[in-house]
Structures are given as C-alpha cells and as structure tokens.
Design an enzyme around this catalytic site. Sequence first.
Site: not given
Length: 159
Positions: A80, A86, A88
């Site tokens: 998940v 950000t 990321h």
Amino acid sequence: MSAEGAPTDSAVDGRGLAVAVVAASWHQQVMDGLVAGALRRLAQAGVPEPTVIRVPGSFELPVVVGAVAPAHDAVVALGVVIRGGTPHFDYVCSAATTGLAAVAREHGVPVGFGLLTCDDEEQALTRAGLAGSVEDKGAEAAEAAVRTALVLRSLDPPG
Ligand code: DLZ
C-alpha cells in the site's frame, strides 16, 4: 484501481501449485486485510499453505519477489502506498510497478499485482478486504496469480 470490469469466472483450482505471498509492512491495518484476503482466496483455490514473506516497504517488493520466483509457480505481491506531500509516492509506486513487471517477465513466473496506490488511508481501507471494505484487492491479486500460473501450465504441460 477499480473493480469495474473485473472477470467473474467460476472458482479456480490451484491445487498442487507452489505460491508465495510477499507483503510490505507500511500501513498495517490495510496490509493485514490484503494479506488475509490473499490467504483466504488461496485456501479457496486449494493452496492452503503458501510461503508468506514480509518486507519493509513496497519499494523492496521486486527484489524479494525476484528471489522467491524461481522456486514458485506464482507470487502474490502486496503493498500500500499512500500519497503524501512529496514526490516520494511516485517514485515508490513506479519502482514497485516496473520492478514487479520486470521480475515476472525475467523469471516467467506470474506476479499478482496487489499494490494499492491511494490518495489517503481511507481509500486504501475500502479496497483492503476488511469488514466494511468494498473491494478485496489481496484476494484479486492472489486469484490472478493462480489463474495465470494455470494458463502458463496449459501452454507448457509436463512431458
Ligand atoms: C518511504 C516510504 C513512504 C514515504 N511511504 C510508503 C508507503 O506509503 N508505502 C510503502 O509500502 N512504503 C513506503 N515507504 C517505504 C519505501 O517503500 C521503502 O521501504 C523505503 O524507502 C526504504 O527503502
């Protein structure tokens, strides 16, 4: 990820298949649901004792799936990733997705793609196969992996 258009085939018979479940550890409640859903569906398919391996995050899924693939007929990858503030999210999703597709091709072993990529935890919970969830993505990934292993077996029957 939506269930609209998902296949509605009858029960799958995966007896005799060696299956591994590789699961990330971020977002524990959702992951518990995904793992439970995958194990439930595998048991229904006649695979009661798959190998179960936990990895730290979704980014680590491909390398471990690649390590176990040669000894299994199918692998179910579960993770998940929740969108944060950000970039990321995009890097983890992209690395996991392209990595899993690459190891499946490299080893010729189907990898059930149970990676949820969600805007928030609530969205993930609706797909986690928990009480109150709308979808059961762990089970779907497990079933896809088993069905694909059977397809491959039918193309290359034991001689
Ligand atoms: C770093 C990170 C972040 C921000 N979010 C998630 C996530 O939502 N889901 C997940 O599975 N993993 C996340 N990670 C961890 C990375 O996948 C990886 O474990 C670390 O960057 C260390 O390699």
